[in-house]
Design an enzyme around this catalytic site. Sequence first.
Site, PDB file in Angstrom:
ATOM      1  N   ARG A  38      -1.198  13.707   4.690  1.00 16.66           N
ATOM      2  CA  ARG A  38      -0.409  14.784   4.082  1.00 16.66           C
ATOM      3  C   ARG A  38      -0.919  16.171   4.491  1.00 16.66           C
ATOM      4  O   ARG A  38      -0.135  17.108   4.571  1.00 16.66           O
ATOM      5  CB  ARG A  38      -0.410  14.636   2.560  1.00 16.66           C
ATOM      6  CG  ARG A  38       0.482  13.488   2.132  1.00 16.66           C
ATOM      7  CD  ARG A  38       0.543  13.340   0.644  1.00 16.66           C
ATOM      8  NE  ARG A  38       1.715  12.554   0.270  1.00 16.66           N
ATOM      9  CZ  ARG A  38       1.967  12.166  -0.974  1.00 16.66           C
ATOM     10  NH1 ARG A  38       1.157  12.495  -1.955  1.00 16.66           N
ATOM     11  NH2 ARG A  38       3.057  11.465  -1.236  1.00 16.66           N
ATOM     12  N   LYS A 198       8.766  -3.217  -8.197  1.00 12.86           N
ATOM     13  CA  LYS A 198       9.797  -3.173  -9.232  1.00 12.86           C
ATOM     14  C   LYS A 198      11.201  -2.923  -8.718  1.00 12.86           C
ATOM     15  O   LYS A 198      11.431  -2.043  -7.902  1.00 12.86           O
ATOM     16  CB  LYS A 198       9.472  -2.029 -10.194  1.00 12.86           C
ATOM     17  CG  LYS A 198       8.181  -2.182 -10.952  1.00 12.86           C
ATOM     18  CD  LYS A 198       8.180  -1.098 -11.993  1.00 12.86           C
ATOM     19  CE  LYS A 198       6.833  -0.811 -12.589  1.00 12.86           C
ATOM     20  NZ  LYS A 198       6.835   0.554 -13.131  1.00 12.86           N
ATOM     21  N   GLY A 351       4.789   5.045  -0.434  1.00 10.19           N
ATOM     22  CA  GLY A 351       3.358   5.184  -0.171  1.00 10.19           C
ATOM     23  C   GLY A 351       2.732   3.908   0.354  1.00 10.19           C
ATOM     24  O   GLY A 351       1.963   3.931   1.325  1.00 10.19           O
ATOM     25  N   GLY A 374       8.354   9.133  -4.347  1.00 13.94           N
ATOM     26  CA  GLY A 374       9.418   9.406  -5.318  1.00 13.94           C
ATOM     27  C   GLY A 374      10.498  10.314  -4.752  1.00 13.94           C
ATOM     28  O   GLY A 374      11.694  10.074  -4.961  1.00 13.94           O
TER      29      GLY A 374
HETATM   30  P1  ADP Z   1       6.006   1.612  -1.979  1.00 17.21           P
HETATM   31  O1  ADP Z   1       4.817   2.443  -2.416  1.00 17.21           O
HETATM   32  O2  ADP Z   1       6.001   1.319  -0.515  1.00 17.21           O
HETATM   33  O3  ADP Z   1       7.295   2.164  -2.478  1.00 17.21           O
HETATM   34  P2  ADP Z   1       5.715  -0.116  -4.259  1.00 17.21           P
HETATM   35  O4  ADP Z   1       4.773   0.849  -4.888  1.00 17.21           O
HETATM   36  O5  ADP Z   1       7.065  -0.272  -4.860  1.00 17.21           O
HETATM   37  O6  ADP Z   1       5.851   0.186  -2.691  1.00 17.21           O
HETATM   38  O7  ADP Z   1       5.066  -1.578  -4.284  1.00 17.21           O
HETATM   39  C1  ADP Z   1       3.809  -1.841  -3.716  1.00 17.21           C
HETATM   40  C2  ADP Z   1       3.058  -2.840  -4.532  1.00 17.21           C
HETATM   41  O8  ADP Z   1       3.822  -4.010  -4.745  1.00 17.21           O
HETATM   42  C3  ADP Z   1       1.800  -3.261  -3.848  1.00 17.21           C
HETATM   43  O9  ADP Z   1       0.703  -2.892  -4.644  1.00 17.21           O
HETATM   44  C4  ADP Z   1       1.906  -4.778  -3.727  1.00 17.21           C
HETATM   45  O10 ADP Z   1       0.713  -5.450  -4.012  1.00 17.21           O
HETATM   46  C5  ADP Z   1       2.920  -5.095  -4.779  1.00 17.21           C
HETATM   47  N1  ADP Z   1       3.587  -6.349  -4.497  1.00 17.21           N
HETATM   48  C6  ADP Z   1       4.458  -6.636  -3.508  1.00 17.21           C
HETATM   49  N2  ADP Z   1       4.850  -7.913  -3.536  1.00 17.21           N
HETATM   50  C7  ADP Z   1       4.209  -8.474  -4.585  1.00 17.21           C
HETATM   51  C8  ADP Z   1       4.206  -9.782  -5.151  1.00 17.21           C
HETATM   52  N3  ADP Z   1       4.942 -10.758  -4.638  1.00 17.21           N
HETATM   53  N4  ADP Z   1       3.450  -9.988  -6.264  1.00 17.21           N
HETATM   54  C9  ADP Z   1       2.703  -8.991  -6.781  1.00 17.21           C
HETATM   55  N5  ADP Z   1       2.671  -7.753  -6.288  1.00 17.21           N
HETATM   56  C10 ADP Z   1       3.396  -7.493  -5.199  1.00 17.21           C
HETATM   57 MG    MG Z   2       3.721   2.550  -4.291  1.00 15.92          MG
END
Ligand code: ADP
Ligand code: MG
Length: 394
Positions: A38, A198, A351, A374
Amino acid sequence: MSFGKASVRDADVAGRRVLMRVDFNVPLEDGRIGDDTRIRAAMPTLELLRERGARALLVSHLDRPKGFDPALSMRPVAARLSELLGSEVRQAPAVVGEEVREMTQGVGDGEVLLLENSRFEPGETKNDPELARSLADLADVYVDDAFGAAHRAHATTVGVAELLPAYAGLLLQAEVENLTAVAESPDHPLVVILGGAKVSDKMGVITRFLDLADSILIGGAMCFSFFRARGIPTGDSLVEEEGVRLAAEALQLAESSGCELRLPMDLVLGDSFSAGAERRKSDGTEVPDGWMGLDIGPRTARAYADAVSKAGTVLWNGPMGAFELEPFAAGTRAVAEAVAAAPGRTVVGGGDSVAALQGFGLAEKVDWLSTGGGASLELLEGHELPGVKALDDA
Ligand code: ADP
Ligand code: MG
């Protein structure tokens, strides 16, 4: 759609004090900067200001302090920035106030002063008009390059922008243009890969892209909300309860849309969320009790990689599994490799997805890597960002 906001390129900044909002919200480990992406992302705008003889006053938040917290001082950032610029960046002891004001008077043409963590001021997140006024009093011009904070209407992103001539920085503009283009002018097929923890985080993106994309490929823990909605047992997998209703809604919407919504067809299971977990492949998508789905399986990974290789445009947000745990990183790695090799235009946000790409050494192979989590989701949902809206029109 054109960006429509005044660019820092057209700002008259020589010899003037420029308050530049940056997103230096970097990970700190024991007072050391983990990943400085960043900070580096703000360099083009900062270099431009310095070349033009501006007196740059930088301000950012760092983490979420409630008031002053020495552990979240910007000092390590000032040190890193000094290295990157090859000249000393001075650090103010606060965000506003008499001492800061005096320091800003001492900043010469082409020099840089970093203000303290904006969240040390309780008025920051409330967009307090008095704080905005004090910030505006420090400078002649405002430049916003903090894309990662542009979805927040705070004093340093919106309040002060309304009080000074307000321009978009190069990073902010490029982020908005690249992310907007995915929705507004993609080459088809447009393939959207969504994963992560989520469904609720990404529901807005799913709904919008069901109307715009050719396919949406679901991975990560969020797939279990979909399976639950379909009545498929998910064992001990991470399931967001609210997500089950949302997933049912998305499946319903998908039926009447021209977009295919794809779910994993096989999984990798673990008996606990840990690198030492017992691990086994599951040929289908049912997860027995005592097990949790921690990655997409190899057949799914191949199918998703194949879709990516045929896409005109790829948007990826959210890892395919618990990629931080080596035994469950293969699905995320396969998708990352496919995205890196894809002939189409590739845009990645989030992230953890960006961190995954960097961990695999593939970050350079992606066309656009967003610095905002976000903020990138809000923009992809089709919302105008308050930090962008507050800037002067072109
Ligand atoms: P991003 O930051 O790329 O938007 P998120 O924050 O939504 O992604 O999700 C990332 C998290 O989701 C990671 O910490 C990862 O461990 C978790 N995750 C992904 N798949 C699973 C799973 N099947 N079970 C538990 N945690 C998971
Ligand atoms: Mg994340």
